[in-house]
Design a protein around this motif. Sequence first.
Motif, PDB file in Angstrom:
ATOM      1  N   THR A 121      29.766  45.597  36.151  1.00  0.00           N
ATOM      2  CA  THR A 121      30.084  44.728  35.022  1.00  0.00           C
ATOM      3  C   THR A 121      31.274  43.835  35.343  1.00  0.00           C
ATOM      4  O   THR A 121      31.280  42.636  35.018  1.00  0.00           O
ATOM      5  CB  THR A 121      30.380  45.567  33.765  1.00  0.00           C
ATOM      6  N   ILE A 122      32.280  44.406  35.993  1.00  0.00           N
ATOM      7  CA  ILE A 122      33.473  43.637  36.361  1.00  0.00           C
ATOM      8  C   ILE A 122      33.116  42.510  37.328  1.00  0.00           C
ATOM      9  O   ILE A 122      33.550  41.362  37.160  1.00  0.00           O
ATOM     10  CB  ILE A 122      34.532  44.568  36.991  1.00  0.00           C
ATOM     11  N   VAL A 123      32.329  42.808  38.334  1.00  0.00           N
ATOM     12  CA  VAL A 123      31.979  41.794  39.332  1.00  0.00           C
ATOM     13  C   VAL A 123      31.127  40.692  38.703  1.00  0.00           C
ATOM     14  O   VAL A 123      31.340  39.497  38.961  1.00  0.00           O
ATOM     15  CB  VAL A 123      31.273  42.444  40.535  1.00  0.00           C
ATOM     16  N   LYS A 124      30.175  41.063  37.883  1.00  0.00           N
ATOM     17  CA  LYS A 124      29.353  40.046  37.215  1.00  0.00           C
ATOM     18  C   LYS A 124      30.204  39.155  36.309  1.00  0.00           C
ATOM     19  O   LYS A 124      30.000  37.936  36.240  1.00  0.00           O
ATOM     20  CB  LYS A 124      28.250  40.714  36.401  1.00  0.00           C
ATOM     21  N   ALA A 125      31.175  39.751  35.606  1.00  0.00           N
ATOM     22  CA  ALA A 125      32.056  38.969  34.746  1.00  0.00           C
ATOM     23  C   ALA A 125      32.939  38.033  35.575  1.00  0.00           C
ATOM     24  O   ALA A 125      33.206  36.890  35.170  1.00  0.00           O
ATOM     25  CB  ALA A 125      32.927  39.891  33.902  1.00  0.00           C
ATOM     26  N   ALA A 126      33.381  38.499  36.733  1.00  0.00           N
ATOM     27  CA  ALA A 126      34.199  37.653  37.609  1.00  0.00           C
ATOM     28  C   ALA A 126      33.429  36.410  38.033  1.00  0.00           C
ATOM     29  O   ALA A 126      33.991  35.309  38.103  1.00  0.00           O
ATOM     30  CB  ALA A 126      34.653  38.445  38.827  1.00  0.00           C
ATOM     31  N   VAL A 127      32.155  36.584  38.314  1.00  0.00           N
ATOM     32  CA  VAL A 127      31.318  35.431  38.658  1.00  0.00           C
ATOM     33  C   VAL A 127      31.171  34.512  37.445  1.00  0.00           C
ATOM     34  O   VAL A 127      31.315  33.290  37.546  1.00  0.00           O
ATOM     35  CB  VAL A 127      29.935  35.897  39.160  1.00  0.00           C
ATOM     36  N   GLU A 128      30.890  35.104  36.290  1.00  0.00           N
ATOM     37  CA  GLU A 128      30.680  34.311  35.074  1.00  0.00           C
ATOM     38  C   GLU A 128      31.907  33.489  34.710  1.00  0.00           C
ATOM     39  O   GLU A 128      31.793  32.311  34.338  1.00  0.00           O
ATOM     40  CB  GLU A 128      30.309  35.231  33.912  1.00  0.00           C
ATOM     41  N   PRO A 186      37.495  54.155  47.826  1.00  0.00           N
ATOM     42  CA  PRO A 186      36.073  54.094  47.474  1.00  0.00           C
ATOM     43  C   PRO A 186      35.781  53.095  46.360  1.00  0.00           C
ATOM     44  O   PRO A 186      34.718  52.454  46.363  1.00  0.00           O
ATOM     45  CB  PRO A 186      35.737  55.528  47.044  1.00  0.00           C
ATOM     46  N   TYR A 187      36.702  52.935  45.448  1.00  0.00           N
ATOM     47  CA  TYR A 187      36.507  51.985  44.355  1.00  0.00           C
ATOM     48  C   TYR A 187      36.639  50.540  44.863  1.00  0.00           C
ATOM     49  O   TYR A 187      35.874  49.659  44.454  1.00  0.00           O
ATOM     50  CB  TYR A 187      37.514  52.257  43.241  1.00  0.00           C
ATOM     51  N   CYS A 188      37.594  50.315  45.760  1.00  0.00           N
ATOM     52  CA  CYS A 188      37.745  48.985  46.357  1.00  0.00           C
ATOM     53  C   CYS A 188      36.527  48.628  47.203  1.00  0.00           C
ATOM     54  O   CYS A 188      36.054  47.482  47.191  1.00  0.00           O
ATOM     55  CB  CYS A 188      39.012  48.926  47.208  1.00  0.00           C
ATOM     56  N   GLU A 189      36.022  49.612  47.933  1.00  0.00           N
ATOM     57  CA  GLU A 189      34.847  49.354  48.758  1.00  0.00           C
ATOM     58  C   GLU A 189      33.636  49.035  47.888  1.00  0.00           C
ATOM     59  O   GLU A 189      32.829  48.152  48.230  1.00  0.00           O
ATOM     60  CB  GLU A 189      34.574  50.558  49.658  1.00  0.00           C
ATOM     61  N   ASN A 190      33.494  49.721  46.768  1.00  0.00           N
ATOM     62  CA  ASN A 190      32.383  49.450  45.869  1.00  0.00           C
ATOM     63  C   ASN A 190      32.474  48.031  45.316  1.00  0.00           C
ATOM     64  O   ASN A 190      31.469  47.308  45.241  1.00  0.00           O
ATOM     65  CB  ASN A 190      32.381  50.464  44.727  1.00  0.00           C
ATOM     66  N   ILE A 191      33.668  47.614  44.940  1.00  0.00           N
ATOM     67  CA  ILE A 191      33.861  46.254  44.438  1.00  0.00           C
ATOM     68  C   ILE A 191      33.543  45.236  45.523  1.00  0.00           C
ATOM     69  O   ILE A 191      32.903  44.204  45.270  1.00  0.00           O
ATOM     70  CB  ILE A 191      35.289  46.076  43.899  1.00  0.00           C
ATOM     71  N   ALA A 192      33.967  45.501  46.758  1.00  0.00           N
ATOM     72  CA  ALA A 192      33.673  44.583  47.864  1.00  0.00           C
ATOM     73  C   ALA A 192      32.171  44.446  48.078  1.00  0.00           C
ATOM     74  O   ALA A 192      31.650  43.338  48.246  1.00  0.00           O
ATOM     75  CB  ALA A 192      34.357  45.066  49.140  1.00  0.00           C
ATOM     76  N   ALA A 193      31.467  45.572  48.067  1.00  0.00           N
ATOM     77  CA  ALA A 193      30.023  45.541  48.267  1.00  0.00           C
ATOM     78  C   ALA A 193      29.335  44.771  47.146  1.00  0.00           C
ATOM     79  O   ALA A 193      28.410  43.965  47.391  1.00  0.00           O
ATOM     80  CB  ALA A 193      29.475  46.963  48.351  1.00  0.00           C
ATOM     81  N   LEU A 194      29.768  44.984  45.913  1.00  0.00           N
ATOM     82  CA  LEU A 194      29.178  44.275  44.781  1.00  0.00           C
ATOM     83  C   LEU A 194      29.539  42.795  44.784  1.00  0.00           C
ATOM     84  O   LEU A 194      28.728  41.940  44.409  1.00  0.00           O
ATOM     85  CB  LEU A 194      29.629  44.929  43.474  1.00  0.00           C
ATOM     86  N   ALA A 195      30.754  42.476  45.229  1.00  0.00           N
ATOM     87  CA  ALA A 195      31.150  41.073  45.338  1.00  0.00           C
ATOM     88  C   ALA A 195      30.248  40.337  46.327  1.00  0.00           C
ATOM     89  O   ALA A 195      29.838  39.190  46.084  1.00  0.00           O
ATOM     90  CB  ALA A 195      32.609  40.967  45.772  1.00  0.00           C
ATOM     91  N   LYS A 196      29.921  40.999  47.408  1.00  0.00           N
ATOM     92  CA  LYS A 196      28.994  40.400  48.363  1.00  0.00           C
ATOM     93  C   LYS A 196      27.621  40.208  47.728  1.00  0.00           C
ATOM     94  O   LYS A 196      26.989  39.151  47.882  1.00  0.00           O
ATOM     95  CB  LYS A 196      28.877  41.282  49.611  1.00  0.00           C
ATOM     96  N   GLN A 197      27.164  41.206  47.002  1.00  0.00           N
ATOM     97  CA  GLN A 197      25.842  41.146  46.381  1.00  0.00           C
ATOM     98  C   GLN A 197      25.734  40.013  45.365  1.00  0.00           C
ATOM     99  O   GLN A 197      24.722  39.293  45.333  1.00  0.00           O
ATOM    100  CB  GLN A 197      25.538  42.479  45.691  1.00  0.00           C
ATOM    101  N   LYS A 242      30.741  43.559  55.880  1.00  0.00           N
ATOM    102  CA  LYS A 242      30.315  42.260  56.432  1.00  0.00           C
ATOM    103  C   LYS A 242      30.442  41.143  55.390  1.00  0.00           C
ATOM    104  O   LYS A 242      29.525  40.347  55.172  1.00  0.00           O
ATOM    105  CB  LYS A 242      28.878  42.343  56.982  1.00  0.00           C
ATOM    106  N   ILE A 243      31.622  41.095  54.772  1.00  0.00           N
ATOM    107  CA  ILE A 243      31.904  40.069  53.771  1.00  0.00           C
ATOM    108  C   ILE A 243      32.164  38.741  54.482  1.00  0.00           C
ATOM    109  O   ILE A 243      33.001  38.656  55.375  1.00  0.00           O
ATOM    110  CB  ILE A 243      33.136  40.441  52.920  1.00  0.00           C
ATOM    111  N   SER A 244      31.457  37.710  54.076  1.00  0.00           N
ATOM    112  CA  SER A 244      31.632  36.390  54.677  1.00  0.00           C
ATOM    113  C   SER A 244      32.996  35.810  54.305  1.00  0.00           C
ATOM    114  O   SER A 244      33.431  35.927  53.156  1.00  0.00           O
ATOM    115  CB  SER A 244      30.528  35.444  54.197  1.00  0.00           C
ATOM    116  N   PRO A 245      33.666  35.145  55.249  1.00  0.00           N
ATOM    117  CA  PRO A 245      34.925  34.461  54.920  1.00  0.00           C
ATOM    118  C   PRO A 245      34.758  33.439  53.803  1.00  0.00           C
ATOM    119  O   PRO A 245      35.734  33.103  53.133  1.00  0.00           O
ATOM    120  CB  PRO A 245      35.303  33.773  56.245  1.00  0.00           C
ATOM    121  N   ASP A 246      33.530  32.972  53.585  1.00  0.00           N
ATOM    122  CA  ASP A 246      33.290  31.986  52.529  1.00  0.00           C
ATOM    123  C   ASP A 246      33.610  32.537  51.144  1.00  0.00           C
ATOM    124  O   ASP A 246      33.878  31.768  50.215  1.00  0.00           O
ATOM    125  CB  ASP A 246      31.826  31.521  52.556  1.00  0.00           C
ATOM    126  N   LEU A 247      33.559  33.868  50.992  1.00  0.00           N
ATOM    127  CA  LEU A 247      33.859  34.478  49.690  1.00  0.00           C
ATOM    128  C   LEU A 247      35.342  34.736  49.493  1.00  0.00           C
ATOM    129  O   LEU A 247      35.769  35.046  48.379  1.00  0.00           O
ATOM    130  CB  LEU A 247      33.102  35.805  49.537  1.00  0.00           C
TER     131      LEU A 247
END
Length: 243
Positions: free
Chosen positions: A144-151, A172-183, A214-219
Amino acid sequence: MKIVADLHIHTVASGHAYSTILENVTAAAEKGLEMIAITDHGPDMPGGPHAYHFGNLKAVPAELFGVRILKGVEANVIDLEGNLDLPVDRLSSLEIVLAGLHTVCSPNGSVAENTQMMVNAMKNPWVDAIVHPGNPEFLVDAETIVKAAVEYDVALEINNSSLKVSRVGSRPYCENIAALAKQYGAKIILGTDSHFALAIGDFSQAIEVLEKYKISPDLVINTSVENVLHHLNRRSNRKSSVN
């Protein structure tokens, strides 16, 4: 990944940090950084500066030793509605506004309440990034946090200090956010959350997380000064009052 800007730095004005602006800029220049943001805690943090402090940041030069200096704040989220501890007239005068949940300033509720509190903070038109969203002291629904950040076009921080010296259990929480940010394509910033000048520019743990997923530098907005300014300049389309 090369990071040219450290966008989360504290000075003695925060009350529990131990370096001056001049010491921080000197350290940044020695590390080869092109930009830093001075983001002392808002006034609700014990020992933090008065609101007037942020109005007088205009006294600080825009550049020293080849390092661009952004004048900002790490504002404290102070209630479940996502309100911050600086009024709009102060927030709108700053070049960068970070917002974060802190134990001594923010109410700690259920996962649903913490999530809504963080999302509400993102709705503030002056908030540029949410810091340490992976803090295990304030559990949230990361998707929900990641989707809101995009919105709301707000960046999410991967906080190097959380992974190294503070907020134990954050990884583990930071890694989850990173993975979702990529998604979902959410913007990321890396911040040292430096409370002592020698920590400035040390993104080692945060970069490990980005490389693992494998987060792109573009993000990652602080891979160039141009990216940082482009993100901050989206404010030109924002309203001058909080909805």
